[in-house]
Motif scaffolding. Structure first.
Motif, mmCIF file in Angstrom:
data_model
loop_
_atom_site.group_PDB
_atom_site.id
_atom_site.type_symbol
_atom_site.label_atom_id
_atom_site.label_comp_id
_atom_site.label_asym_id
_atom_site.label_seq_id
_atom_site.Cartn_x
_atom_site.Cartn_y
_atom_site.Cartn_z
ATOM 1 N N LEU A 124 -38.905 29.344 -55.725
ATOM 2 C CA LEU A 124 -39.175 27.830 -54.973
ATOM 3 C C LEU A 124 -39.050 27.992 -54.166
ATOM 4 O O LEU A 124 -39.143 28.326 -53.301
ATOM 5 N N ASP A 125 -38.583 26.084 -53.437
ATOM 6 C CA ASP A 125 -38.529 26.367 -52.478
ATOM 7 C C ASP A 125 -37.786 26.675 -51.504
ATOM 8 O O ASP A 125 -36.706 27.212 -51.719
ATOM 9 N N GLU A 126 -37.642 26.048 -50.156
ATOM 10 C CA GLU A 126 -37.030 26.174 -48.596
ATOM 11 C C GLU A 126 -35.328 25.767 -49.312
ATOM 12 O O GLU A 126 -34.122 26.444 -49.109
ATOM 13 N N ASP A 127 -34.796 24.904 -50.148
ATOM 14 C CA ASP A 127 -33.611 23.902 -50.121
ATOM 15 C C ASP A 127 -33.373 24.498 -51.980
ATOM 16 O O ASP A 127 -32.561 24.240 -52.418
ATOM 17 N N LYS A 128 -34.380 25.273 -52.388
ATOM 18 C CA LYS A 128 -33.916 25.983 -53.916
ATOM 19 C C LYS A 128 -33.677 24.892 -54.641
ATOM 20 O O LYS A 128 -32.632 25.050 -55.606
ATOM 21 N N GLN A 129 -34.493 24.373 -54.783
ATOM 22 C CA GLN A 129 -34.605 23.363 -56.441
ATOM 23 C C GLN A 129 -35.260 23.758 -57.171
ATOM 24 O O GLN A 129 -36.320 23.860 -57.281
ATOM 25 N N TYR A 130 -34.622 23.543 -58.908
ATOM 26 C CA TYR A 130 -34.620 24.419 -59.842
ATOM 27 C C TYR A 130 -35.109 23.530 -60.547
ATOM 28 O O TYR A 130 -33.692 23.559 -61.092
ATOM 29 N N SER A 131 -35.189 22.823 -60.184
ATOM 30 C CA SER A 131 -35.267 20.706 -61.413
ATOM 31 C C SER A 131 -37.305 19.940 -60.735
ATOM 32 O O SER A 131 -38.368 21.177 -59.692
ATOM 33 N N CYS A 132 -37.417 19.164 -61.757
ATOM 34 C CA CYS A 132 -38.654 18.449 -61.198
ATOM 35 C C CYS A 132 -39.133 17.718 -60.047
ATOM 36 O O CYS A 132 -38.087 17.235 -59.793
ATOM 37 N N ALA A 133 -40.246 18.556 -58.941
ATOM 38 C CA ALA A 133 -40.001 17.892 -57.744
ATOM 39 C C ALA A 133 -41.047 16.229 -57.863
ATOM 40 O O ALA A 133 -41.221 16.332 -59.328
ATOM 41 N N TYR A 134 -40.975 15.758 -56.976
ATOM 42 C CA TYR A 134 -41.376 14.676 -57.698
ATOM 43 C C TYR A 134 -42.759 14.078 -56.815
ATOM 44 O O TYR A 134 -42.482 13.942 -55.682
ATOM 45 N N PHE A 135 -43.782 14.021 -57.226
ATOM 46 C CA PHE A 135 -45.417 14.208 -56.479
ATOM 47 C C PHE A 135 -46.239 12.737 -56.455
ATOM 48 O O PHE A 135 -47.142 12.963 -56.535
ATOM 49 N N SER A 136 -45.144 12.047 -55.305
ATOM 50 C CA SER A 136 -46.119 10.692 -55.079
ATOM 51 C C SER A 136 -46.851 10.386 -54.255
ATOM 52 O O SER A 136 -46.986 9.646 -54.175
ATOM 53 N N LYS B 238 -38.315 13.796 -54.345
ATOM 54 C CA LYS B 238 -37.394 13.635 -55.358
ATOM 55 C C LYS B 238 -35.759 13.601 -55.387
ATOM 56 O O LYS B 238 -34.956 12.500 -55.618
ATOM 57 N N LYS B 239 -34.970 14.527 -54.311
ATOM 58 C CA LYS B 239 -33.490 14.111 -54.060
ATOM 59 C C LYS B 239 -33.336 12.336 -53.258
ATOM 60 O O LYS B 239 -32.996 12.151 -53.339
ATOM 61 N N ARG B 240 -34.544 12.151 -52.518
ATOM 62 C CA ARG B 240 -34.341 10.948 -51.695
ATOM 63 C C ARG B 240 -34.787 9.470 -52.632
ATOM 64 O O ARG B 240 -33.690 8.655 -52.878
ATOM 65 N N HIS B 241 -35.200 10.168 -54.285
ATOM 66 C CA HIS B 241 -35.733 9.054 -55.015
ATOM 67 C C HIS B 241 -34.433 8.914 -56.165
ATOM 68 O O HIS B 241 -34.384 7.840 -56.661
ATOM 69 N N ILE B 242 -33.741 9.403 -55.998
ATOM 70 C CA ILE B 242 -32.475 9.416 -56.524
ATOM 71 C C ILE B 242 -31.810 9.412 -56.065
ATOM 72 O O ILE B 242 -30.700 8.208 -56.375
ATOM 73 N N ALA B 243 -31.768 9.584 -54.942
ATOM 74 C CA ALA B 243 -30.587 8.733 -54.038
ATOM 75 C C ALA B 243 -30.249 7.660 -54.230
ATOM 76 O O ALA B 243 -30.047 6.345 -54.149
ATOM 77 N N ALA B 244 -32.057 6.366 -54.033
ATOM 78 C CA ALA B 244 -32.134 5.380 -53.518
ATOM 79 C C ALA B 244 -31.591 4.756 -55.122
ATOM 80 O O ALA B 244 -30.685 3.856 -55.131
ATOM 81 N N LYS B 245 -31.710 5.538 -56.347
ATOM 82 C CA LYS B 245 -31.255 5.111 -57.265
ATOM 83 C C LYS B 245 -29.624 5.251 -57.499
ATOM 84 O O LYS B 245 -29.044 4.120 -58.262
ATOM 85 N N LEU B 246 -29.081 5.937 -56.181
ATOM 86 C CA LEU B 246 -27.847 5.719 -56.502
ATOM 87 C C LEU B 246 -27.200 4.283 -56.145
ATOM 88 O O LEU B 246 -25.697 4.337 -55.703
ATOM 89 N N CYS B 247 -27.902 3.970 -55.207
ATOM 90 C CA CYS B 247 -27.238 2.470 -54.417
ATOM 91 C C CYS B 247 -25.916 3.130 -53.558
ATOM 92 O O CYS B 247 -24.568 2.593 -53.862
ATOM 93 N N LEU B 248 -26.462 4.763 -52.682
ATOM 94 C CA LEU B 248 -24.808 5.057 -51.967
ATOM 95 C C LEU B 248 -24.759 3.907 -51.002
ATOM 96 O O LEU B 248 -25.472 3.407 -49.995
ATOM 97 N N GLU B 249 -23.039 4.136 -50.105
ATOM 98 C CA GLU B 249 -22.455 3.740 -49.318
ATOM 99 C C GLU B 249 -21.208 5.395 -48.738
ATOM 100 O O GLU B 249 -21.490 5.952 -48.916
ATOM 101 N N PRO B 250 -21.739 5.591 -46.796
ATOM 102 C CA PRO B 250 -21.252 5.918 -46.473
ATOM 103 C C PRO B 250 -19.520 6.327 -46.985
ATOM 104 O O PRO B 250 -18.865 5.255 -47.871
ATOM 105 N N ASP B 251 -18.944 7.397 -47.346
ATOM 106 C CA ASP B 251 -17.748 7.922 -48.017
ATOM 107 C C ASP B 251 -17.728 7.712 -49.608
ATOM 108 O O ASP B 251 -16.944 7.665 -49.368
ATOM 109 N N MET B 252 -18.736 7.691 -49.919
ATOM 110 C CA MET B 252 -18.100 7.011 -51.013
ATOM 111 C C MET B 252 -17.782 8.691 -52.253
ATOM 112 O O MET B 252 -18.673 9.295 -51.376
ATOM 113 N N LYS B 253 -17.098 8.737 -53.595
ATOM 114 C CA LYS B 253 -17.148 9.838 -53.673
ATOM 115 C C LYS B 253 -18.346 9.759 -54.611
ATOM 116 O O LYS B 253 -18.463 9.283 -55.508
#
Length: 393
Positions: free
Chosen positions: A132-144, A157-172
Motif C-alpha cells: 500500500l501507499d504511505e497513507d495505507k489507502q486500501y481502495s481505488c486511487a484516482y489517477f487524474s 482520491k481523498k481530495r476529490h471525495i472531499a470536494a464532493k462533500l462540500c466541507l466547512e470547518p467544524d462540520m461533523k
C-alpha cells in the motif's frame, strides 16, 4: 468420466486464444488457436473440481501448487479465462447453485459482518505495508494524471471525495469503514472537520487510533470499533470508501436507511464502492471463500433501487473505469518486489493466493466490466450546487 467431461468443457469454452493442458496422466491437449498458455494439472481430482466450479478450483490449484503455469504466466491464464468463460454467472455445477448461494453468502448481520471483516482486514498490518501507499489507502486511487505515483493518486482520491462533500470547518463527519484512518486524518487536517470513524477490524482500529494520537488530533477524530448500525447520532456529512462492497444486497435498504437517518436534513453523503457495469450477478466463489467472505460488487441498478426506496436524492454519480486496474497493478508490482518478506510473514501458498487475488482483480477491471461508482446522496435536492464546477475548482 470426469477427465472426459473436463476436456469437452475446455473444447467448448476456449474460442479466443489458446490453452495447452497437460493432464495428471501426462497426456497433452491443445485448445484454440495461436501461441498457447501452457497449464499442467498435477492432482487427479482437479479435472472434476474444475468441471464443478472452475473459478474456485483454478484458484485453489494455483494456491496449493497442484496447478502450474509455464513461466508462471498468471496474467496470461486469467486473461484467457476472463475472455472465454462466463464469469459472474459461473460454469458447470456452479452456474446452477450460484444464484441461491449469493443470498446465503451476503447475509451480513452485525456479528457475522465483524467475522467477515476480520478474515481479511485483521491480517498482519505488515502485509499491507508491503504494497500500500504511505497513507495505507486500501481502495481505488484516482489517477487524474496517468503518470502519478500511487501515493499522489491516493491523495488525489481523498481530495476529490472531499470536494464532493462540500466541507466547512467544524462540520461533523461520519466515516463508515474508516480503515487505517487515512481519510479521517486528511479531512481533519486539510478541512478542519470533526470525524467519527467506525470500523469492525480490530487491527485497523488499533492502527488508526495510534495514528490519530501521533497527529495530535484526538479532539477532532474519534475512531470506534463499532458497527455503523449501532450509532445513534446525526452528522453533517457521511463518507464511505470501499465499505459498501461488504454490506450485501439483502442489507442495501437497511444501509441507506441508516444513511438517511444519520444525515442532517441539509447533509451530504459520498458513497464510493466497487461496482459492475452489467446486470446483477454474483461474487467469484474463490474470492468469497478465501479473500472477501460476504463481499459483492453491485450493479448500479441494485444500489439505486435501495436509494430510491429510502427517499434519498442521488445528486451526482461518477463512474471510474480503469482507475482500480491501475491501482491493483501498482499493488501487485509492489507486492512482488517484496515477496520474500511476505513469505516470511506467512508462507509460499499464501503468497500465491495473494498474487492470484491481485491479478484476478486487476484483470476483472480491465476486461470484465468491473468499475467504481461514486454516489453523492442528499436528503434535499438543493443541498449541493446545481452544477459540478465546484468539484474541480
Amino acid at each position: 468420466m470426469w477427465n472426459t467431461l473436463f476436456l469437452r468443457m475446455m473444447s467448448r469454452l476456449i474460442k479466443r486464444g489458446a490453452l495447452e493442458i497437460t493432464m495428471p496422466d501426462g497426456s497433452t491437449h491443445l485448445f484454440g488457436d495461436g501461441a498457447p498458455v501452457r497449464l499442467t494439472l498435477h492432482d487427479e481430482s482437479l479435472p472434476k473440481r474444475i468441471v464443478l466450479s472452475p473459478e474456485l478450483a483454478v484458484g485453489e490449484g494455483y494456491t496449493d501448487g497442484s496447478l502450474t503455469i509455464a513461466d508462471d504466466d498468471l496474467y496470461g491464464l486469467l486473461t484467457l479465462g476472463i475472455r472465454n468463460f462466463a464469469l459472474g454467472q459461473g460454469e458447470g455445477f456452479e452456474r446452477h447453485i450460484g444464484p441461491l448461494m449469493k443470498r446465503v453468502h451476503q447475509f451480513n448481520p452485525v456479528g457475522r459482518a465483524k467475522d467477515n471483516v476480520a478474515h481479511h482486514y485483521d491480517l498482519s498490518g505488515a502485509l499491507y505495508d508491503l504494497f500500500l501507499d504511505e497513507d495505507k489507502q486500501y481502495s481505488c486511487a484516482y489517477f487524474s494524471d496517468p503518470e502519478m505515483s500511487l501515493d499522489a493518486a491516493q491523495l488525489a482520491k481523498k481530495r476529490h471525495i472531499a470536494a464532493k462533500l462540500c466541507l466547512e470547518p467544524d462540520m461533523k463527519v461520519l466515516d463508515i469503514g474508516c480503515g487505517w484512518g487515512g481519510m479521517a486524518l486528511t479531512l481533519a487536517q486539510e478541512f478542519g472537520v470533526r470525524v467519527t470513524g467506525v470500523t469492525l477490524s480490530e487491527e485497523q482500529h488499533a492502527v488508526a487510533t495510534a495514528r490519530v494520537k501521533a497527529a495530535g488530533l484526538e479532539e477532532r477524530i474519534d475512531i470506534r470499533l463499532q458497527d455503523y448500525r449501532e450509532l445513534d447520532q446525526r452528522f453533517d456529512r457521511i463518507v464511505s470508501v470501499g465499505m459498501f462492497e461488504h454490506v450485501g444486497v439483502p442489507h442495501y435498504r437497511e444501509y441507506f436507511g441508516h444513511v438517511r437517518r444519520k444525515l442532517r436534513a441539509d447533509g451530504v453523503a459520498l458513497i464510493h464502492t466497487i461496482g459492475r457495469a452489467s446486470p446483477p450477478s454474483r461474487t467469484s466463489p474463490w474470492i468469497n471463500k478465501y479473500i472477501f467472505p460476504g463481499g459483492y460488487a453491485p450493479s448500479m441498478s441494485e444500489c439505486l433501487k435501495a436509494v430510491e426506496k429510502e427517499r434519498l436524492w442521488v445528486t451526482d454519480v461518477e463512474v471510474w473505469r480503469l482507475h482500480y486496474a491501475e491501482t491493483l497493478k501498482h499493488w501487485h508490482d509492489r507486492f512482488m518486489d517484496r515477496r520474500e518478506e511476505a513469505v516470511e510473514l506467512y508462507d509460499e501458498a499464501f503468497c500465491r493466493m495473494w498474487r492470484f487475488y491481485l491479478v484476478a482483480s486487476e484483470l476483472t477491471f480491465r476486461l470484465h466490466r468491473q468499475c467504481v461508482f461514486q454516489f453523492q446522496i442528499t436528503r434535499r435536492q438543493e443541498a449541493v450546487p446545481l452544477t459540478r464546477d465546484y468539484i474541480y475548482r
